[in-house]
Design an enzyme around this catalytic site. Structure first.
Site, mmCIF file in Angstrom:
data_model
loop_
_atom_site.group_PDB
_atom_site.id
_atom_site.type_symbol
_atom_site.label_atom_id
_atom_site.label_comp_id
_atom_site.label_asym_id
_atom_site.label_seq_id
_atom_site.Cartn_x
_atom_site.Cartn_y
_atom_site.Cartn_z
ATOM 1 N N LYS A 1 38.740 -0.172 110.503
ATOM 2 C CA LYS A 1 39.188 -1.465 110.911
ATOM 3 C C LYS A 1 40.089 -2.235 109.785
ATOM 4 C CE LYS A 1 34.644 -2.423 110.885
ATOM 5 N NZ LYS A 1 33.986 -1.137 110.322
ATOM 6 N N ARG B 1 24.247 2.597 106.475
ATOM 7 C CA ARG B 1 25.184 1.631 107.120
ATOM 8 C C ARG B 1 25.508 1.992 108.612
ATOM 9 N NH1 ARG B 1 29.779 1.889 103.130
ATOM 10 N NH2 ARG B 1 31.057 0.553 104.631
ATOM 11 N N ARG C 1 28.537 -9.217 113.720
ATOM 12 C CA ARG C 1 27.966 -7.710 113.485
ATOM 13 C C ARG C 1 26.614 -7.607 114.045
ATOM 14 N NH1 ARG C 1 30.865 -5.947 108.719
ATOM 15 N NH2 ARG C 1 30.040 -3.733 108.226
ATOM 16 N N ARG D 1 37.553 7.599 100.488
ATOM 17 C CA ARG D 1 38.172 6.177 100.418
ATOM 18 C C ARG D 1 38.333 5.738 99.177
ATOM 19 N NH1 ARG D 1 36.092 1.407 104.248
ATOM 20 N NH2 ARG D 1 34.130 2.043 103.043
ATOM 21 N N ARG E 1 34.156 2.359 96.406
ATOM 22 C CA ARG E 1 33.169 1.232 96.733
ATOM 23 C C ARG E 1 31.807 1.633 96.317
ATOM 24 N NH1 ARG E 1 34.590 -1.531 102.490
ATOM 25 N NH2 ARG E 1 32.463 -1.289 102.842
HETATM 26 P P1 AP5 Z 1 38.923 1.661 106.512
HETATM 27 O O1 AP5 Z 1 40.099 0.835 107.124
HETATM 28 O O2 AP5 Z 1 38.509 1.076 104.893
HETATM 29 O O3 AP5 Z 1 37.664 1.474 107.479
HETATM 30 P P2 AP5 Z 1 36.583 0.259 107.777
HETATM 31 O O4 AP5 Z 1 36.406 0.474 109.368
HETATM 32 O O5 AP5 Z 1 37.378 -1.202 107.505
HETATM 33 O O6 AP5 Z 1 35.442 0.507 106.996
HETATM 34 P P3 AP5 Z 1 34.355 -0.434 106.150
HETATM 35 O O7 AP5 Z 1 33.569 0.671 105.324
HETATM 36 O O8 AP5 Z 1 35.122 -1.453 105.436
HETATM 37 O O9 AP5 Z 1 33.569 -1.324 107.222
HETATM 38 P P4 AP5 Z 1 32.213 -1.668 107.230
HETATM 39 O O10 AP5 Z 1 32.210 -2.277 108.480
HETATM 40 O O11 AP5 Z 1 30.975 -0.911 106.835
HETATM 41 O O12 AP5 Z 1 32.201 -2.453 105.635
HETATM 42 P P5 AP5 Z 1 32.398 -4.038 105.228
HETATM 43 O O13 AP5 Z 1 33.345 -4.228 104.062
HETATM 44 O O14 AP5 Z 1 32.776 -4.947 106.452
HETATM 45 O O15 AP5 Z 1 38.966 3.021 106.483
HETATM 46 C C1 AP5 Z 1 38.155 4.042 105.903
HETATM 47 C C2 AP5 Z 1 38.907 5.213 105.350
HETATM 48 O O16 AP5 Z 1 39.596 6.074 106.180
HETATM 49 C C3 AP5 Z 1 40.078 4.845 104.521
HETATM 50 O O17 AP5 Z 1 39.994 5.604 103.404
HETATM 51 C C4 AP5 Z 1 41.249 5.041 105.333
HETATM 52 O O18 AP5 Z 1 42.406 5.308 104.415
HETATM 53 C C5 AP5 Z 1 40.887 6.167 106.299
HETATM 54 N N1 AP5 Z 1 41.222 5.902 107.656
HETATM 55 C C6 AP5 Z 1 41.522 4.796 108.256
HETATM 56 N N2 AP5 Z 1 42.048 5.101 109.375
HETATM 57 C C7 AP5 Z 1 41.939 6.383 109.598
HETATM 58 C C8 AP5 Z 1 42.526 7.346 110.695
HETATM 59 N N3 AP5 Z 1 42.996 6.630 111.813
HETATM 60 N N4 AP5 Z 1 42.563 8.371 110.197
HETATM 61 C C9 AP5 Z 1 42.282 9.038 109.326
HETATM 62 N N5 AP5 Z 1 41.914 8.392 108.201
HETATM 63 C C10 AP5 Z 1 41.807 6.927 108.404
HETATM 64 O O19 AP5 Z 1 30.929 -4.441 105.148
HETATM 65 C C11 AP5 Z 1 30.121 -4.154 103.851
HETATM 66 C C12 AP5 Z 1 28.934 -4.690 103.740
HETATM 67 O O20 AP5 Z 1 29.148 -6.231 103.872
HETATM 68 C C13 AP5 Z 1 27.874 -4.415 104.921
HETATM 69 O O21 AP5 Z 1 27.194 -3.219 104.986
HETATM 70 C C14 AP5 Z 1 26.917 -5.826 105.116
HETATM 71 O O22 AP5 Z 1 25.949 -5.459 103.912
HETATM 72 C C15 AP5 Z 1 27.764 -6.619 104.513
HETATM 73 N N6 AP5 Z 1 28.286 -7.589 105.653
HETATM 74 C C16 AP5 Z 1 29.623 -7.635 105.994
HETATM 75 N N7 AP5 Z 1 29.833 -8.336 107.325
HETATM 76 C C17 AP5 Z 1 28.960 -8.844 107.419
HETATM 77 C C18 AP5 Z 1 28.158 -9.360 108.547
HETATM 78 N N8 AP5 Z 1 29.248 -10.119 109.270
HETATM 79 N N9 AP5 Z 1 26.820 -9.860 108.740
HETATM 80 C C19 AP5 Z 1 26.119 -9.209 107.706
HETATM 81 N N10 AP5 Z 1 26.520 -8.528 106.701
HETATM 82 C C20 AP5 Z 1 27.746 -8.232 106.457
#
Ligand code: AP5
Length: 224
Positions: free
Chosen positions: A16, A174, A91, A130, A163
């Site tokens: 994402k 997660r 979410r 990552r 991270r």
């Molecule tokens: P990346 O682009 O970083 O993936 P992502 O989908 O953004 O993953 P996240 O881990 O950031 O998502 P998340 O939803 O768990 O975390 P968030 O920060 O929102 O890509 C991942 C890796 O793959 C990278 O190394 C990249 O280079 C590689 N890659 C990407 N695309 C690729 C492809 N097509 N092919 C090959 N490799 C690829 O949330 C963290 C925490 O915050 C949550 O656990 C929760 O505690 C809290 N939180 C956040 N939002 C909320 C909410 N709305 N409500 C409640 N709690 C929340």
């Protein structure tokens, strides 16, 4: 063109954030990533950060009321008045309802919910490789998307780190939280006719091309 109000949905590590960076370049839209906002709050030791940290470290979601307030306040500012990309929000179904109601109060609505999907196996291998930069959170992967210089961000020269919530046991948690609490949001947007699906197992370039083509089609259909 009318405003472009997008959300990115999908499991942790589906790509994402990777796609959001490209879409921000394409459309020059403000990017609101709840994970980044929360990680910054933890780093700055704000009240939000102190409340959120224990949930994030466990791999749990932070409570709905905490995160809804943050996002609704940001949507109600000049920053997001011409459109936005939301990543990581909503979410849960209550968050999706709160977003719909908040936009309706502003006489606005969502353009599309972009689901970038990927298998649990793919997600585990991506997250273990990552690395993000300490300055702005630019995303890399040690094998599939390495920086030009080991451990250094290409874009701002800052250090690359793993991270805190990318440990394998936290990622498992997660993923299970995603299946239980976030997957119902997919149905919510499907019922609203806003869902667009993308195969996140493909390369970043292919996923990006597919999203751009979909947004171009929406534009031709007069939805933008
Ligand atoms: P990346 O682009 O970083 O993936 P992502 O989908 O953004 O993953 P996240 O881990 O950031 O998502 P998340 O939803 O768990 O975390 P968030 O920060 O929102 O890509 C991942 C890796 O793959 C990278 O190394 C990249 O280079 C590689 N890659 C990407 N695309 C690729 C492809 N097509 N092919 C090959 N490799 C690829 O949330 C963290 C925490 O915050 C949550 O656990 C929760 O505690 C809290 N939180 C956040 N939002 C909320 C909410 N709305 N409500 C409640 N709690 C929340």
């Amino acid at each position: 063109m009318s405003e472009l109000n997008l959300i990115l949905l999908g499991p942790p590590g589906a790509g994402k954030g990777t796609q959001a960076e490209r879409l921000v370049d394409d459309f020059d839209l403000p990017y609101l990533a709840t994970g980044d906002i929360l990680r910054q709050a933890v780093k700055d030791e704000t009240e939000l950060g102190r409340e959120a940290k224990e949930y994030m470290d466990r791999g749990d979601l932070v409570p709905d009321d905490l995160i809804v307030r943050v996002i609704v306040d940001r949507l109600n500012t000049d920053e997001a008045s011409d459109g936005f990309i939301l990543d990581g929000f909503p979410r849960t179904v209550p968050q999706a309802e709160a977003l719909r109601d908040a936009l309706a109060r502003l006489d606005r609505s969502l353009t599309a919910a972009l689901l970038v999907d990927a298998s649990d196996e793919e997600v585990m291998s991506r997250i273990s490789g990552r690395r993000i930069c300490v300055k702005a959170g630019h995303v890399y992967h040690v094998e599939t998307d390495p920086p030009k210089n080991d451990g250094i961000c290409d874009q701002d020269g800052s250090r690359l780190v793993q991270r805190d919530d990318d440990k394998p046991e936290t990622v498992q948690k997660r993923l299970s939280v995603y299946h239980d609490q976030t997957e119902p949001v997919i149905g919510f947007y499907e019922d609203a006719g806003l869902l667009r699906r993308f195969d996140g197992n493909r390369s970043p370039e292919e996923v990006h091309d597919h999203i751009r083509a979909t947004l171009a089609t929406l534009k031709l259909e007069g939805e933008l």
